[in-house]
Design a protein around this motif. Structure first.
Motif, PDB file in Angstrom:
ATOM      1  N   TYR A 728       0.903  -1.220  -0.004  1.00 13.96           N
ATOM      2  CA  TYR A 728      -0.053  -0.111   0.017  1.00 13.96           C
ATOM      3  C   TYR A 728       0.814   1.208   0.001  1.00 13.96           C
ATOM      4  O   TYR A 728       0.173   2.398  -0.073  1.00 13.96           O
ATOM      5  N   ALA A 729       2.013   1.182   0.128  1.00 17.15           N
ATOM      6  CA  ALA A 729       2.957   2.369   0.502  1.00 17.15           C
ATOM      7  C   ALA A 729       4.218   2.422  -0.516  1.00 17.15           C
ATOM      8  O   ALA A 729       4.541   3.595  -1.017  1.00 17.15           O
ATOM      9  N   TYR A 730       4.651   1.214  -0.757  1.00 21.96           N
ATOM     10  CA  TYR A 730       6.056   1.142  -1.551  1.00 21.96           C
ATOM     11  C   TYR A 730       6.067   0.633  -2.924  1.00 21.96           C
ATOM     12  O   TYR A 730       7.124   0.416  -3.430  1.00 21.96           O
ATOM     13  N   HIS A 731       4.891  -0.026  -3.417  1.00 19.48           N
ATOM     14  CA  HIS A 731       5.083  -0.816  -4.724  1.00 19.48           C
ATOM     15  C   HIS A 731       5.198   0.280  -5.814  1.00 19.48           C
ATOM     16  O   HIS A 731       4.849   1.182  -5.839  1.00 19.48           O
ATOM     17  N   PRO A 732       5.955  -0.111  -6.845  1.00 18.57           N
ATOM     18  CA  PRO A 732       6.143   0.746  -7.950  1.00 18.57           C
ATOM     19  C   PRO A 732       4.758   0.687  -8.959  1.00 18.57           C
ATOM     20  O   PRO A 732       3.997  -0.165  -8.875  1.00 18.57           O
ATOM     21  N   ASP A 781      17.239  -7.079   5.491  1.00 17.79           N
ATOM     22  CA  ASP A 781      17.039  -5.527   6.324  1.00 17.79           C
ATOM     23  C   ASP A 781      16.569  -4.504   5.456  1.00 17.79           C
ATOM     24  O   ASP A 781      16.393  -4.582   4.284  1.00 17.79           O
ATOM     25  N   TYR A 782      16.382  -3.385   6.151  1.00 15.91           N
ATOM     26  CA  TYR A 782      15.988  -2.150   5.338  1.00 15.91           C
ATOM     27  C   TYR A 782      16.958  -0.889   5.714  1.00 15.91           C
ATOM     28  O   TYR A 782      16.841  -0.382   6.689  1.00 15.91           O
ATOM     29  N   LYS A 790      23.827   8.067   4.020  1.00 18.96           N
ATOM     30  CA  LYS A 790      23.332   7.488   5.288  1.00 18.96           C
ATOM     31  C   LYS A 790      23.432   5.821   5.100  1.00 18.96           C
ATOM     32  O   LYS A 790      22.879   5.154   5.684  1.00 18.96           O
ATOM     33  N   GLN A 791      24.648   5.366   4.459  1.00 21.49           N
ATOM     34  CA  GLN A 791      24.748   4.133   4.269  1.00 21.49           C
ATOM     35  C   GLN A 791      24.888   3.251   5.554  1.00 21.49           C
ATOM     36  O   GLN A 791      25.398   3.666   6.407  1.00 21.49           O
ATOM     37  N   TYR A 792      24.136   2.048   5.382  1.00 23.18           N
ATOM     38  CA  TYR A 792      24.132   0.971   6.091  1.00 23.18           C
ATOM     39  C   TYR A 792      23.010   1.438   7.486  1.00 23.18           C
ATOM     40  O   TYR A 792      23.164   0.852   8.446  1.00 23.18           O
ATOM     41  N   MET A 796      13.483   4.919   5.822  1.00 23.53           N
ATOM     42  CA  MET A 796      12.548   5.211   6.400  1.00 23.53           C
ATOM     43  C   MET A 796      11.398   4.260   6.280  1.00 23.53           C
ATOM     44  O   MET A 796      10.422   4.206   7.172  1.00 23.53           O
ATOM     45  N   GLN A 797      11.670   3.346   5.283  1.00 27.65           N
ATOM     46  CA  GLN A 797      10.541   2.235   5.202  1.00 27.65           C
ATOM     47  C   GLN A 797      10.656   1.522   6.443  1.00 27.65           C
ATOM     48  O   GLN A 797       9.884   0.801   7.213  1.00 27.65           O
ATOM     49  N   PHE A 798      11.967   1.036   7.068  1.00 24.77           N
ATOM     50  CA  PHE A 798      12.072   0.220   8.281  1.00 24.77           C
ATOM     51  C   PHE A 798      11.065   1.211   9.502  1.00 24.77           C
ATOM     52  O   PHE A 798      10.518   0.187  10.208  1.00 24.77           O
ATOM     53  N   TRP A 799      11.308   2.210   9.602  1.00 19.79           N
ATOM     54  CA  TRP A 799      10.467   3.009  10.715  1.00 19.79           C
ATOM     55  C   TRP A 799       8.775   2.754  10.265  1.00 19.79           C
ATOM     56  O   TRP A 799       8.243   2.553  11.326  1.00 19.79           O
ATOM     57  N   HIS A 800       8.710   3.018   9.095  1.00 21.40           N
ATOM     58  CA  HIS A 800       7.082   2.861   8.892  1.00 21.40           C
ATOM     59  C   HIS A 800       6.843   1.432   9.273  1.00 21.40           C
ATOM     60  O   HIS A 800       5.605   1.377   9.754  1.00 21.40           O
ATOM     61  N   ILE A 801       7.454   0.358   8.601  1.00 19.73           N
ATOM     62  CA  ILE A 801       7.141  -0.864   9.056  1.00 19.73           C
ATOM     63  C   ILE A 801       7.119  -1.019  10.813  1.00 19.73           C
ATOM     64  O   ILE A 801       6.097  -1.726  11.280  1.00 19.73           O
ATOM     65  N   LEU A 802       8.048  -0.616  11.471  1.00 17.07           N
ATOM     66  CA  LEU A 802       8.049  -0.869  12.895  1.00 17.07           C
ATOM     67  C   LEU A 802       6.654  -0.046  13.334  1.00 17.07           C
ATOM     68  O   LEU A 802       6.111  -0.737  14.690  1.00 17.07           O
TER      69      LEU A 802
END
Length: 889
Positions: A728-732, A781-782, A790-792, A796-802
């Motif tokens: 719902y948020a990140y699909h192309p 991982d995200y 900001k490598q490694y 922002m997707q990680f925090w949205h999922i959390l």
């Protein structure tokens, strides 16, 4: 009638029979006596030697019912034990019990003596009053429920009416010896059923001393102590007949035979249980267990149906699963190079190598409480059934303001010391379990690299059918689960003895308190023992891994034990494997212990019972050859079912077929338990219980905890939330689709930046790996890719999922709890009909007792008036004479 306490237990047992002493002494003069190795025992009948039917539950006279049997043998300490038996049996006779002995020459092994015990009416009435046993005083006038028009649908599952309802329905009240004519007593010999009779006799046996009156020794009391020191070898009530055929005596109801025919055979698995007959024969405590087990099994049916639907849907929708297709697609999963899963021994691998692995008890209880006269029983049990061990070990006495008597008590300092020692012991064993689990985890981390090294050339791929399924992850998971299961069995065996020891050390006051303390200790231990490995896989594995170049280690980097990672599809498959091995293994081991071992052990005994003639193989010998039903028998049955309940609720989100396995197991469990109880065990002493005790609260806690665990499993162990966020948020593109999810969920890492300690050893890389063309590897991982500012670090997707995971947990828990409490409020714990029945019975008890007292007073006044009238002509005329006559009128 005084309540039996520590102060008056011996006095009560002896003084209550003072009115019977002359009768007993007279009877002793007419009863033939036998000798116990040359010593005469008073009050014993001589065994019959003329070959009549000995398969009976009556004394030699054919009138007095055998309520209990004691057995003993000669041994090296014979003189000391014989003296104890003489004093004990003499005190039993002073308490009003009648005894009859069987010499060893009449027994099959020619070495066992049997002592048969009968409780006459006076003793039964006295202790029924003391224990406040409820008995009928009026036939029930409440109409039965009307028959349903579709009753023919349930007819195949029903048993005959005389089996389902072996007794008429009565209103009951606590027995009062002073109001015998108030109750419905047709025959004093059969008024109290055998289960009540053996309960009363056992109550006396556990409190009867075996010391002489002139030298009191408080610790020399009770049949339990005599059994422990070998004075007697067994003590048990009798079954009423053989289980495979009816008794020849027409006075016998042959209830054991009916239980075996209609309940204990496996072919009756689809039939309803005869709960009223079970309660009548074995007592309310065992009846409550089978009622709960039957209800629990019925509820499993609905959970099993839902689990099967979920499983079938997953199988049928496998071909439509875009994520699985992308993993298995050689153009997608086959092109993704994954980072090594361990140091040195693990090599780079392609994602498509994991292709195949990514594939209302309260209302029922309230009804039984009313029907079985268990309403308000808890208070009676707390006040009356003090454990004999408590009375013996607590030498202090204090005044009870409620009973107005001196009673034993445990001083507060002693209670605190015992509690601290008990708590420290439980904590030590809990830490021992945790240490064992940590050891298993260390094994998983260490052996994974070994399996990866052994399987680097894929020798298992040559195995047909299953070769492609055997991976280092699977091999590690299966072997670790098996090792964990063996550790569980060993620790359980050891801790059972420890739990009983520390519970005895605490000296609980009542039987109910003892059972609750033991229940809590055993469940706390079993909870950690059985579920800790599943909790590790569900909530810890793969959560603290780190990333290439900054991996996390279990005991620090020096240990070289790198924390485990989950497969690209998550840890659900491994959790399912762990759950299946532990749960199924426990059920198989339990069924083998409960069914196969008793069957083999008693095979010869059954042949002996069927082949011996009834004139030589007596009823008491047949029961003596059976196994003893210990006081912990039901405890282990409850514990087994509660642990199973935890498996199918705490982790059901990972294994929807768990309720189905539990259903099949419980269908077998009901009949196996029934078969054991009916054919393999001696008849247990009847005991009352209002409910399933502390197990009810434990089940409630497990049910509440299961909501939390399943919410966390769905949110953190499965990849449902990341999929939904991507969808719902990140699909192309404009259309919501799961295409590209696998690539989106894997991060990049520059191989050249991986530390030397994390790289595969020379020669470990596969043949397809070319370091000049493959510069990055992927990991689950995200995080931002190499070269990003900001490598490694987490994207922002990680925090949205959390945030979505935490929101899901909060919403799911609140919805489930609101629905639960709303249903609990909507449906009362006690049905309205049962409430009215209870009020009706209490009203009738008050009304009938009032009328009874009024009629009794009228009779007394009538007798006194008649006496006054007869003496009036002999007295001179006076105003007082006329006043007496007027009062009578």
């Amino acid at each position: 009638m005084k309540r039996i306490t520590g102060k008056t237990k011996e006095a009560t047992l002896i003084e209550m029979s003072n009115t019977l002493d002359s009768q007993i002494e007279g009877n002793n003069g007419s009863i033939n006596s036998i000798t116990d190795r040359g010593t005469q025992l008073p009050g014993h009948r001589e065994t019959d030697k003329f070959g009549q039917n000995r398969d009976t539950v009556y004394f030699k006279d054919g009138v007095r019912h055998i309520d209990f049997v004691l057995s003993y043998v000669d041994d090296k300490d014979g003189d000391k034990k014989a003296e104890r038996r003489r004093e004990f049996e003499a005190n039993l006779e002073k308490a009003g019990l009648e005894l009859e002995a069987e010499d060893k020459s009449e027994s099959g092994d020619r070495k066992t003596y049997y002592l048969k015990i009968h409780a006459p009416w006076e003793v039964l009435a006295t202790y029924a009053d003391v224990l406040k046993i409820k008995v009928p005083f009026k036939a029930s006038d409440i109409p039965k429920a009307q028959e349903v028009h579709l009753e023919w649908l349930t007819q195949p599952f029903r048993l005959p009416d005389n089996i389902m309802m072996p007794e008429p329905d009565y209103f009951t009240a606590p027995f009062d010896k002073s109001k015998v004519d108030f109750f419905l007593i047709d025959d004093k010999d059969t008024f109290f059923p055998p289960s009540t009779r053996n309960r009363i006799v056992y109550y006396i046996l556990t409190r009867c001393p075996y010391y002489k009156e002139d030298c009191k020794e408080e610790d020399k009391t009770g049949i339990k102590r005599l059994l422990n020191n070998g004075t007697y070898t067994s003590a048990y009530p009798l079954h009423d007949c053989k289980y495979w055929k009816k008794a020849e005596d027409m006075q016998c109801d042959s209830e054991r035979y009916h239980l075996y025919r209609y309940w204990a055979r496996f072919l009756c698995f689809y039939k309803k249980q005869p709960l009223n007959l079970i309660k009548k024969y074995y007592g309310e405590k065992i009846g409550i267990y089978f009622a709960w087990l039957g209800f629990y099994t019925e509820m499993l049916f609905f959970a099993a149906v839902m689990g099967v639907i979920c499983f079938v849907y997953g199988v049928l929708s496998y071909e439509d699963n875009i994520t699985s297709k992308e993993i298995c697609d050689p153009e997608i999963g086959g092109m993704i190079v994954m980072c090594p899963l361990c140091d040195k021994k693990c090599r780079y691998w392609k994602l498509n190598s994991t292709c195949l692995s990514s594939w209302f008890w309260k209302r029922r209880q309230a009804r039984l409480e009313y029907e079985w006269d268990l309403v308000d029983f808890e208070e009676e049990q707390q006040q009356l059934q003090i454990r004999p061990e408590y009375e013996l070990k607590c030498t202090g006495r204090r005044f009870n303001r409620i009973t107005q008597e001196m009673e034993p008590y445990l001083p507060f300092p002693s209670k605190c010391a015992r509690f601290c020692l008990s708590g420290a012991t439980v904590l030590f064993w809990t830490c021992l379990i945790v240490a064992c689990i940590i050891g298993v985890i260390a094994y998983r981390l260490a052996v994974y690299a070994a399996f990866a090294s052994v399987m680097k050339d894929s020798p298992t791929s040559k195995i047909q059918l299953v070769g492609s399924l055997i991976t280092p992850q699977l091999a590690t998971s299966v072997t670790a689960s098996c090792i964990n299961f063996v550790i569980i069995l060993i620790l359980n065996f050891l801790y059972e003895h420890v739990a009983i020891w520390i519970t005895d050390m605490e000296i609980p006051k009542t039987h109910l308190e003892y059972e609750n303390k033991l229940t809590m200790k055993m469940f706390m231990f079993q909870f950690v023992n059985y579920y800790s490995s599943c909790f590790y896989v569900a909530f810890f594995k793969g959560k603290f891994v780190g990333y290439p170049g900054n991996y996390s280690y279990m005991f620090g980097k020096w240990s070289m034990l790198r924390n485990e990672e989950c497969a690209p599809g998550g840890c659900l498959i491994e959790l399912t494997t762990q759950l299946l091995i532990v749960m199924a293994g426990k059920q198989m081991v339990g069924n083998a212990q409960e069914a196969l071992l008793p069957l083999l052990r008693n095979w010869w005994g059954s042949r002996k019972g069927r082949s011996h003639p009834k004139s030589t193989y007596s009823r008491w010998e047949q029961d003596h050859d059976l196994q003893n039903f210990s006081q912990y028998g039901l405890f282990y049955e409850y514990l087994e079912m509660v642990i199973q309940f935890g498996f199918i609720t705490l982790f059901v989100a990972s294994f929807p077929l768990a309720p189905l396995l539990a259903l099949f197991n419980n269908i077998l469990e009901v009949r196996v338990d029934a078969w054991k109880l009916t054919t393999q065990f001696r008849r247990p002493v009847a005991a009352k219980a209002r409910n399933i005790g502390a197990w009810k609260e434990i089940l409630n806690v497990v049910a509440i905890l299961s909501v939390v665990t399943n919410a966390f499993i769905v949110a953190f162990t499965s990849d449902m939330i990341p999929r939904l966020v991507y969808l719902y948020a990140y699909h192309p593109g404009n259309k919501a689709t799961m295409r590209g999810y696998i690539t989106n969920s894997l991060s990049f890492y520059n191989i050249s930046q991986i530390p030397e300690d994390n790289l595969p050893e020379h020669g470990e890389n596969p043949s397809w790996f070319n370091s000049s063309t493959i510069t990055t590897c992927r990991y689950r991982d995200y995080r931002y890719p190499p070269g990003h500012e900001k490598q490694y670090t987490h994207t922002m997707q990680f925090w949205h999922i959390l945030a979505a995971k935490l929101a899901f947990i909060v919403i799911m828990e609140h919805v489930v709890f609101v629905v639960k409490f709303f249903v609990a409020w909507l449906i009362p714990d006690v049905p309205v009909g049962i409430k009215s029945h209870i009020k009706r019975e209490r009203f009738l008890v008050q009304e009938y007792l009032h009328n009874y007292e009024v009629e009794k007073l009228k009779m007394q006044l009538s007798q006194s008036c008649s006496l006054a009238t007869e003496t009036a002509p002999l007295l001179p005329s006076s105003p007082s004479k006329h006043r007496v006559l007027s009062e009578c009128i």
